[in-house]
Design an enzyme around this catalytic site. Structure first.
Site, PDB file in Angstrom:
ATOM      1  CE  LYS A 277      -3.988   2.012   2.471  1.00 11.96           C
ATOM      2  NZ  LYS A 277      -4.889   1.911   3.629  1.00 11.96           N
TER       3      LYS A 277
ATOM      4  CB  SER B  92      -8.163   3.884   2.572  1.00  9.39           C
ATOM      5  OG  SER B  92      -7.356   3.228   3.530  1.00  9.39           O
TER       6      SER B  92
ATOM      7  CB  SER C 124      -8.792   1.296   5.622  1.00 16.05           C
ATOM      8  OG  SER C 124      -9.440   2.519   5.492  1.00 16.05           O
TER       9      SER C 124
END
Lengths: 496, 95
Positions: free
Chosen positions: A81, A161, A185
């Site tokens: 990420k 997210s 998330s």
């Protein structure tokens, strides 16, 4: 060597075993994934692909494997990420304000993964500063969910997210990925894409080198296609880190060994407050199915009450923006990233932040600034932190009555891009079942457990006691076996 | 409590975010929606409840007061849009 395509079908565990058996090489495995990444660019999973770096790391893995010195994750291609700082590789947090930022240091979690031999495929797209539930706030464009509704081409969101993480793992272009979870998330995008995602206990994975959103809630965790793969990733990601003042100094167990399949006699709490108004019947049914699976495996379920559940989201939307407004003060055009000049230094700050932050980030920074401003601190921030104490207290009490808790992960399946654009509140409600785990610092996991009437994946969530990741994984493994979830998105995205 | 356009303008200045005049109106509406929604917290009786300060029950660790890192101003300032000899450079703040 077998067909390259087959290599992207492997789980992390089977790829690891194949490498050790010398069925294929780390370079072959990595090349197969690099090709898959290139063919799936329409999904927009990556902010930056790092194929050269990946091949260089894979070669080093092959050398270690040949010498019989294989490490836990040697040769396994994963995605990172783009909230984790990577030394010498651009890290954007999905924001224009950090575009071009090249960290001069490595986050502890990513360093742990490299130390164990993992291979970096690239940096994964995300909501800007991890603020969002649909991966529609990234400066680098929306991530698209590989899943589609049956007979419908509408692009769906991959959750957020950690949307690049969920989409890439579901599309089989990465064996696993890292995520971060501040209000859901990791778990919500895992549920939206039919994969497994785990948020560990607060303090289990180091926050050092992870771009901060809300420091008292942020926690890194793994996302992969099986519970076993998540267990393998977590063992490498977790560590005690003196560089993170809230990192907890306790030994990291071998999580894979926790997957015994034996949950006989365990008591699983079913919180009545999670039966929210307007919850779709299919979610209710899935939850009931989960309860029956646990019974069949010899566990008992008990009705429990978490009376402050309803107040978790509003408390979160004070605490998280307040912490974000402080954390994001560092983006001022001076030290890194974007600078927009102005007549004086104040104007430079304001212009930089005005053009560098997107709409959702501005909204949250303004809310955070307001609730922390003179005269409002007690009414908002202090009140929210008191409510947070009540929520944590609810869980402490319930965990004297049961060993873990079962809930749905999300109140719906993945929705269409743009469907919730004009309504921040309805977007926030995505996290209604996950956010309590962040406020109380608890470990939680989402397991793909069934399909919606539209043919989209739905997840069940297990929440556990602090630092009881092993129990959470064990229960998740039983649900995974019982669900036998083998649905997968039809490949419509490959360029070839 | 609700905010008006002037308050939003003031908060934006406190947060050092330039907001265009035409953005103020929609932003005010969005902030008021969120603020009205979080006000349901007033229903919770929190008399005598301590505010949470740490989600894990741990005391902050102490460490020896010694230098363990540093000495590379060049790397620290490497990402600055304007730097000068190991320093961050900003527009003039004093005449």
């Amino acid at each position: 060597m077998s067909d390259l395509k087959e290599l992207t079908e492997l789980t992390l565990a089977s790829a690891r075993d194949g490498l050790r058996n010398k069925d294929f090489t780390a370079v072959e495995l990595t090349e197969a994934h690099i090709t898959a990444v290139e063919e799936a660019r329409v999904l927009n999973c990556f902010v930056k692909e790092t194929p050269d770096k990946a091949l260089e790391m894979a070669k080093a893995s092959d050398e270690r494997i040949a010498k019989g010195e294989a490490r836990d994750l040697d040769g396994l291609p994963i995605g990172m990420k783009d909230l984790f700082c990577t030394d010498g590789i651009e890290t954007t947090a999905g924001s224009h304000i950090l575009e071009g930022f090249v960290p001069q240091y490595e986050s502890t979690v990513s360093q742990n993964l490299w130390n164990d031999g993992a291979v970096l495929l690239g940096k994964l797209n995300l909501d800007e500063f991890a603020m969002g539930s649909s991966n529609e706030t990234s400066f680098f464009g929306n991530v698209i969910n590989p899943w589609r509704r049956a007979g419908d081409d509408t692009p769906l969101v991959p959750g957020g997210s950690s949307g690049g993480s969920s989409s890439s793992v579901a599309a089989r272009i990465a064996l696993a990925a890292t995520g971060t979870d501040t209000g859901g998330s990791i778990r919500q995008p895992a549920a939206f894409t039919g994969i497994v995602g785990m948020k560990p206990t607060y303090g289990r994975c180091s926050r050092w080198g992870v771009v901060a959103f809300a420091s008292s809630l942020d926690q890194a965790g793994p996302m992969a296609r099986t519970v076993r793969d998540v267990a393998i990733m977590l063992k490498s990601m977790a560590s005690f880190d003196p560089k993170d003042s809230t990192s907890v100094d306790c030994a990291v167990p071998d999580y894979e060994k926790a997957l015994t399949g034996d949950i006989k006699g365990l008591k699983i709490g079913i919180p009545k407050e999670y039966r929210v108004d307007g919850m779709p019947t299919e979610i209710e049914k899935l939850w009931q199915q989960g309860i029956e699976w646990l019974h069949a495996a010899g566990a008992k379920t008990v009705d429990v009450s978490l009376p402050h559940t309803k107040y978790a989201l509003p408390a979160y939307y004070i605490v998280a923006p307040a912490e974000a407004s402080s954390n994001l003060a560092r983006y001022d055009g001076v030290k890194f990233g974007l600078r927009e000049e102005g007549d004086d230094i104040q104007a430079m700050y304001e212009n930089t932040r005005g053009s560098g932050f997107g709409a959702e980030v501005k909204r949250r920074v303004l809310i955070g600034t307001y609730v922390l401003s003179a005269g409002y601190y007690d009414a908002y921030y202090l009140k929210a932190q008191q409510v947070r104490t009540c929520i944590a207290e609810n869980f402490r009490k319930v965990f004297t009555e049961c060993d873990a808790i079962l809930t749905p992960t999300t109140p719906s399946a993945a929705f269409g891009a743009g469907e919730k654009d004009n309504d921040p509140l309805s977007m926030y409600l995505n996290d209604v079942f996950t956010v309590t785990g962040n406020l109380a610092g608890l470990p939680g996991i989402s397991i793909p457990s069934g399909l919606s009437s539209e043919g989209l994946p739905l997840g069940l969530q297990v929440l556990g006691k602090p630092f009881d990741e092993e129990q959470v994984l064990r229960i998740a493994g039983v649900i995974e076996d019982a669900a036998g979830f083998d649905a997968r998105p039809q490949n419509w995205w490959s360029a070839k | 409590m609700s905010v008006d356009k002037d308050t939003v303008r003031r908060i934006a200045h406190l947060a050092r975010i330039a907001i265009k005049e035409e953005e103020l109106e929609p932003m005010t509406g969005e902030l008021n929606t969120i603020l009205a929604w979080v006000e349901q917290l007033d229903e919770v009786d929190t008399d005598g409840v301590p505010p949470m300060t740490s989600v894990v029950e741990a005391t902050l660790r102490q460490r020896a007061d010694e230098v363990t890192d540093g000495g590379y101003a060049d790397r620290v300032t490497k990402n600055a849009s304007n730097r000068n000899d190991g320093f961050f450079a900003v527009p003039k703040v004093m005449e």
